[in-house]
Design a protein around this motif. Structure first.
Motif, PDB file in Angstrom:
ATOM      1  N   UNK A 137      39.290  42.462  46.310  1.00 46.89           N
ATOM      2  CA  UNK A 137      39.520  41.253  45.502  1.00 46.89           C
ATOM      3  C   UNK A 137      40.288  41.584  44.224  1.00 46.89           C
ATOM      4  N   UNK A 138      41.196  42.524  44.315  1.00 47.93           N
ATOM      5  CA  UNK A 138      41.911  43.004  43.129  1.00 47.93           C
ATOM      6  C   UNK A 138      42.674  41.884  42.429  1.00 47.93           C
ATOM      7  N   UNK A 140      41.904  38.610  42.245  1.00 47.52           N
ATOM      8  CA  UNK A 140      40.971  37.785  41.490  1.00 47.52           C
ATOM      9  C   UNK A 140      40.479  38.510  40.239  1.00 47.52           C
ATOM     10  N   UNK A 141      40.187  39.813  40.390  1.00 49.79           N
ATOM     11  CA  UNK A 141      39.742  40.604  39.239  1.00 49.79           C
ATOM     12  C   UNK A 141      40.841  40.664  38.184  1.00 49.79           C
ATOM     13  N   UNK A 142      42.080  40.823  38.621  1.00 49.38           N
ATOM     14  CA  UNK A 142      43.212  40.859  37.689  1.00 49.38           C
ATOM     15  C   UNK A 142      43.296  39.576  36.878  1.00 49.38           C
ATOM     16  N   UNK A 143      43.078  38.448  37.536  1.00 49.70           N
ATOM     17  CA  UNK A 143      43.128  37.166  36.829  1.00 49.70           C
ATOM     18  C   UNK A 143      41.995  37.025  35.819  1.00 49.70           C
ATOM     19  N   UNK A 144      40.786  37.401  36.225  1.00 50.80           N
ATOM     20  CA  UNK A 144      39.625  37.275  35.352  1.00 50.80           C
ATOM     21  C   UNK A 144      39.786  38.149  34.106  1.00 50.80           C
ATOM     22  N   UNK A 145      40.292  39.377  34.304  1.00 45.92           N
ATOM     23  CA  UNK A 145      40.424  40.325  33.204  1.00 45.92           C
ATOM     24  C   UNK A 145      41.772  40.214  32.498  1.00 45.92           C
ATOM     25  N   UNK A 146      42.604  39.285  32.961  1.00 45.74           N
ATOM     26  CA  UNK A 146      43.912  39.019  32.351  1.00 45.74           C
ATOM     27  C   UNK A 146      44.767  40.279  32.271  1.00 45.74           C
ATOM     28  N   UNK A 147      44.859  40.991  33.408  1.00 46.52           N
ATOM     29  CA  UNK A 147      45.639  42.224  33.453  1.00 46.52           C
ATOM     30  C   UNK A 147      47.125  41.901  33.514  1.00 46.52           C
ATOM     31  N   UNK A 148      47.941  42.507  32.662  1.00 47.77           N
ATOM     32  CA  UNK A 148      49.376  42.226  32.659  1.00 47.77           C
ATOM     33  C   UNK A 148      50.093  42.961  33.784  1.00 47.77           C
ATOM     34  N   UNK A 149      51.382  42.706  33.917  1.00 49.58           N
ATOM     35  CA  UNK A 149      52.201  43.435  34.876  1.00 49.58           C
ATOM     36  C   UNK A 149      52.121  44.931  34.573  1.00 49.58           C
ATOM     37  N   UNK A 151      49.535  46.771  35.496  1.00 48.08           N
ATOM     38  CA  UNK A 151      48.114  47.161  35.473  1.00 48.08           C
ATOM     39  C   UNK A 151      47.439  46.579  36.706  1.00 48.08           C
ATOM     40  N   UNK A 152      46.758  47.435  37.477  1.00 47.03           N
ATOM     41  CA  UNK A 152      46.140  46.974  38.724  1.00 47.03           C
ATOM     42  C   UNK A 152      44.782  47.649  38.904  1.00 47.03           C
ATOM     43  N   UNK A 153      43.740  46.899  39.309  1.00 45.59           N
ATOM     44  CA  UNK A 153      42.409  47.490  39.498  1.00 45.59           C
ATOM     45  C   UNK A 153      42.381  48.455  40.677  1.00 45.59           C
ATOM     46  N   UNK A 154      41.631  49.535  40.497  1.00 48.22           N
ATOM     47  CA  UNK A 154      41.441  50.527  41.566  1.00 48.22           C
ATOM     48  C   UNK A 154      39.995  50.588  42.038  1.00 48.22           C
ATOM     49  N   UNK A 155      39.086  50.636  41.091  1.00 50.77           N
ATOM     50  CA  UNK A 155      37.665  50.696  41.438  1.00 50.77           C
ATOM     51  C   UNK A 155      36.857  50.191  40.246  1.00 50.77           C
ATOM     52  N   UNK A 156      35.570  50.024  40.456  1.00 52.90           N
ATOM     53  CA  UNK A 156      34.679  49.543  39.402  1.00 52.90           C
ATOM     54  C   UNK A 156      33.442  50.432  39.362  1.00 52.90           C
ATOM     55  N   UNK A 157      33.014  50.776  38.163  1.00 51.89           N
ATOM     56  CA  UNK A 157      31.798  51.567  37.982  1.00 51.89           C
ATOM     57  C   UNK A 157      30.769  50.701  37.265  1.00 51.89           C
ATOM     58  N   UNK A 238      48.903  45.223  48.792  1.00 52.66           N
ATOM     59  CA  UNK A 238      50.325  45.549  48.771  1.00 52.66           C
ATOM     60  C   UNK A 238      51.104  44.451  48.050  1.00 52.66           C
ATOM     61  N   UNK A 239      50.753  43.202  48.324  1.00 51.66           N
ATOM     62  CA  UNK A 239      51.421  42.087  47.658  1.00 51.66           C
ATOM     63  C   UNK A 239      51.139  42.107  46.153  1.00 51.66           C
ATOM     64  N   UNK A 240      49.900  42.479  45.786  1.00 52.96           N
ATOM     65  CA  UNK A 240      49.565  42.560  44.370  1.00 52.96           C
ATOM     66  C   UNK A 240      50.339  43.690  43.691  1.00 52.96           C
ATOM     67  N   UNK A 241      50.514  44.803  44.384  1.00 53.37           N
ATOM     68  CA  UNK A 241      51.320  45.894  43.842  1.00 53.37           C
ATOM     69  C   UNK A 241      52.734  45.419  43.522  1.00 53.37           C
TER      70      UNK A 241
END
Length: 249
Positions: A137-138, A140-149, A151-157, A238-241
């Motif tokens: 769900x990268x 959706x996570x990107x939208x919630x955390x407002x990640x800019x171009x 920056x992409x989520x890899x994992x969560x701890x 891949x599309x998110x990348x």
């Protein structure tokens, strides 16, 4: 001390709500920042989420696993070429990091930082769980955390004080994952031997009975990580990348 921690590492899925002291959290994040990094570029960001409202938004991204709300701290580990690219641009340097090679470099940096974070957290008496659902769900996570171009989520701890003491999970024997001097391929008999203990365990017996399947491998391929899901996740990531600018060059 660290050796004992590494040998006894386990995933914690039940947490107390007790907040992590600020000084301890800072030490843990500082340890993460001291991880090895490509060219001393630190191509990662750690998004530390303690706010309950934001964790409530993140929870469905992790299939509403209770630990996301139980634990006081959720750290989303991101590959990040954005910050370094900005720095270059502000100094009339022409960055060329918006490509797949630098996604790999940034991913390596990020996961090394995550491992340092985990080790330091456990050294301070905290428990952790690494969530693979981040890849699913990268977007959706990107939208919630407002990640800019860039920056992409890899994992969560997920991190906090444990509210359980689970046993160690099994691992393949060392000769199953270590190759000396060069890669030596496995024979069919060696593959059987590597998984023999796990396949013969009581846990596996129960899984086979519950899933009405003849072997453990088919639980993985038909229940846990099925082909259709694998392809859908690969396509969406891949599309998110591409959306995040990792395929411009």
């Amino acid at each position: 001390m660290k050796k004992e921690l590494l040998f006894k590492h386990r995933s914690i899925r039940k947490f107390r709500s007790t907040p992590i002291p600020e000084e301890m959290l800072r030490d843990i994040l500082t340890a993460a920042s001291r991880a090895s990094t490509c060219g001393n570029m630190q191509l990662y960001s750690l998004v530390v989420t303690r706010d309950k409202t934001i964790r409530e938004k993140l929870s469905p991204c992790h299939f509403n696993q209770p630990m996301v709300m139980q634990a006081p701290c959720v750290v989303t580990v991101c590959a990040d070429i954005h910050r370094f690219t900005m720095w270059c641009g502000q100094r009339d340097a022409d960055p060329a990091y918006d490509n797949f090679a630098w996604f790999l470099n940034a991913s390596t940096d990020a996961l090394l930082a995550a491992q340092n974070l985990i080790i330091e957290a456990e050294a301070n008496g905290l428990g952790i769980c690494v969530l693979g659902t981040t890849i699913y769900t990268a977007g959706e996570i990107s939208n919630i955390l407002e990640l800019p171009s860039g920056v992409i989520p890899l994992t969560t701890v997920v991190m906090g004080y444990p509210d359980e003491d689970p046993g160690l999970t099994d691992r393949l024997p060392l000769n199953g994952v270590v190759h000396y001097e060069k890669y030596v391929d496995y024979t069919a008999a060696e593959i059987d031997e590597l998984w023999a203990e796990r396949e013969a365990s009581e846990q596996t017996r129960k899984l086979l009975e519950e899933n009405d399947l003849p072997n453990l491998a088919r639980i993985f391929t038909e229940r846990r990580y099925v082909r259709e899901d694998n392809l859908a996740i690969s396509k969406s990531y891949f599309e998110l990348l591409k959306e995040k600018g990792f395929f411009n060059n």
